[in-house]
Design an enzyme around this catalytic site. Structure first.
Site, PDB file in Angstrom:
ATOM      1  N   ASP A  50       0.742  -1.205   0.094  1.00  0.00           N
ATOM      2  CA  ASP A  50      -0.069   0.145  -0.015  1.00  0.00           C
ATOM      3  C   ASP A  50       0.983   1.125  -0.231  1.00  0.00           C
ATOM      4  O   ASP A  50       2.006   1.353  -0.569  1.00  0.00           O
ATOM      5  CB  ASP A  50      -0.964  -0.069   1.176  1.00  0.00           C
ATOM      6  CG  ASP A  50      -2.355   0.613   0.955  1.00  0.00           C
ATOM      7  OD1 ASP A  50      -2.306   1.755   0.828  1.00  0.00           O
ATOM      8  OD2 ASP A  50      -3.181  -0.045   0.919  1.00  0.00           O
ATOM      9  N   HIS A  85      -3.711   5.892   3.702  1.00  0.00           N
ATOM     10  CA  HIS A  85      -4.538   4.548   3.243  1.00  0.00           C
ATOM     11  C   HIS A  85      -3.763   3.409   3.752  1.00  0.00           C
ATOM     12  O   HIS A  85      -4.873   2.526   4.345  1.00  0.00           O
ATOM     13  CB  HIS A  85      -4.525   4.274   1.705  1.00  0.00           C
ATOM     14  CG  HIS A  85      -5.611   3.371   1.052  1.00  0.00           C
ATOM     15  ND1 HIS A  85      -5.207   2.075   1.021  1.00  0.00           N
ATOM     16  CD2 HIS A  85      -6.919   3.457   0.819  1.00  0.00           C
ATOM     17  CE1 HIS A  85      -6.147   1.368   0.339  1.00  0.00           C
ATOM     18  NE2 HIS A  85      -7.331   2.228   0.394  1.00  0.00           N
ATOM     19  N   ASN A 176     -13.990  -0.150  -6.854  1.00  0.00           N
ATOM     20  CA  ASN A 176     -15.223   0.412  -6.371  1.00  0.00           C
ATOM     21  C   ASN A 176     -16.014   1.159  -7.368  1.00  0.00           C
ATOM     22  O   ASN A 176     -16.623   2.134  -7.050  1.00  0.00           O
ATOM     23  CB  ASN A 176     -14.512   1.509  -5.181  1.00  0.00           C
ATOM     24  CG  ASN A 176     -13.872   0.936  -4.245  1.00  0.00           C
ATOM     25  OD1 ASN A 176     -14.072  -0.128  -3.712  1.00  0.00           O
ATOM     26  ND2 ASN A 176     -12.564   1.570  -3.885  1.00  0.00           N
ATOM     27  N   SER A 241     -11.431  -1.741  -0.293  1.00  0.00           N
ATOM     28  CA  SER A 241     -10.072  -1.624   0.294  1.00  0.00           C
ATOM     29  C   SER A 241     -10.396  -2.386   1.815  1.00  0.00           C
ATOM     30  O   SER A 241      -9.588  -2.965   2.184  1.00  0.00           O
ATOM     31  CB  SER A 241      -9.453  -0.269   0.347  1.00  0.00           C
ATOM     32  OG  SER A 241      -8.973  -0.182  -0.902  1.00  0.00           O
TER      33      SER A 241
END
Length: 379
Positions: A50, A85, A176, A241
């Site tokens: 990430d 994130h 998404n 996520s």
């Protein structure tokens, strides 16, 4: 004071007194506490590919191992996060919930951060390198809360296969955009996780399709954030996520409870114990169903021969006598050249098409949440 007016006055005060852990609705919805009564994930390393992970966050203190960085993060050890994130995903997986903070699914697990992006930039080759690095440095579960629209590349497929050959469970977000499942979630053997809402129904923005494997909460998920990103140290997010991170945490619980269980059997336990949500059996929107942490941890299933998400091996064709005779003869230059030319052209064309396809990060930025009080409206 009459009862109703008294409640009207008291309710905001009660809500304002909520801890971050109490705002994590998915913990009760999935009976995470029931699973944690069996195991808390101790001894399992989860690779988080990430934006990096803030190792100084109170809810992650002592949980984050030195990692590495690729791409624009090359030269770092992955333990800082300017985006937020990666820290959010790490806390969903292994947050310790100290003093009412963010509690993860597997608070006893360790996080191996691989910083592969900053802000909105990922690259296919960087993700492939990250998977290999995490595999070689002890990760038994790898979370990929990222994705690319369109197809994938041979290098990324090889990296996924390399990790599976090394007994790693790979979990990835479906995306998404309300479209087809993104890559690497659509690669065979990867647990592709779609989202559900607070009502336990499919989340409207989740990417779905035949590659969907499991579903997990993806709406209004409260988690940790670096204070440099949000001063409160916490944020709320929507997106697959978060759903992927939840399932990665459950995989860590299963691996901790059954340390000798191969990855293929961990995957089987997760899909066989899932709660059917949509159409009976596996379906495009929720796969095998909603992940069930307590049932997955307690499951005692017979071993499987291979990862149940992989297609069965193709039987080897029996060569004909003529083919055998031809194979035994030395090839001439004329025999070889057309084959070499066709192979080279096919590979070149395939590679060019794959590289030309558009890519996009399938994740959403978290929104700030106060250390106490109710989260803001989801976006």
């Amino acid at each position: 004071m009459p009862l109703l007016p008294a409640l009207a006055v008291a309710l905001p005060l009660l809500l304002a007194a909520q801890t971050i852990e109490e705002q994590e609705w998915h913990l009760d919805a999935l009976d995470v506490y029931g699973a944690q009564a069996q195991t808390r994930g101790d001894g399992v390393i989860v690779g988080v590919i990430d934006s990096g992970v803030d190792a100084q966050h109170p809810d992650l203190a002592g949980r984050v191992l030195p990692g590495t960085g690729f791409g624009s993060s090359q030269g770092t050890d992955g333990t800082t996060d300017t985006d937020g994130h990666g820290t959010g995903m790490a806390a969903i997986i292994a947050g310790t919930g100290r003093n009412g903070g963010a509690l993860g699914i597997a608070p006893g697990a360790k996080i191996l951060p691989v910083a592969s992006a900053e802000k909105t930039q990922f690259a296919l080759d960087v993700v492939a390198d990250s998977i290999r690095w995490a595999t070689d440095h002890g990760a038994k579960v790898i979370n990929l809360s990222l994705g690319f629209t369109g197809s994938t590349t041979p290098g990324l497929v090889r990296a996924v296969n390399y990790a599976m050959d090394k007994d790693v469970v790979l979990v990835a977000a479906t995306g998404n955009e309300g479209e087809e499942v993104s890559s690497p979630a659509n690669i065979g053997g990867v647990i592709a996780v779609a989202g559900t809402n607070r009502d336990g129904r499919p989340w409207r923005s989740s990417n779905v399709g035949a590659d969907t494997v499991l579903a997990a909460p993806a709406e209004g998920i409260v988690t940790a954030s670096p204070e440099s990103v949000y001063p409160s140290g916490y944020a709320e997010m929507d997106g697959t996520s978060a759903a992927s991170a939840i399932v990665a945490g459950v995989a860590a619980l299963v691996r901790a409870k059954h340390p000798d269980m191969p990855a293929k059997d961990v995957v089987n336990a997760l899909i066989r114990t899932a709660k059917d949500l949509d159409a009976p059996g596996r379906d495009d929107r929720t796969g095998f169903g909603l992940v069930d942490p307590a049932a997955a941890v307690k499951a005692q299933l017979p071993p499987v021969e291979r990862n149940p998400l992989l297609p069965p091996p193709k039987p080897s064709p029996t060569p004909t006598a003529a083919a055998q005779e031809r194979a035994a003869q030395p090839a001439t230059v004329q025999d070889r050249l057309p084959f070499v030319g066709a192979t080279f052209g096919g590979v070149a064309l395939l590679t060019a098409l794959l590289i030309a396809l558009p890519v996009a990060r399938t994740r959403r930025r978290p929104q700030p949440v106060s250390g106490r009080g109710t989260p803001p409206t989801p976006w």
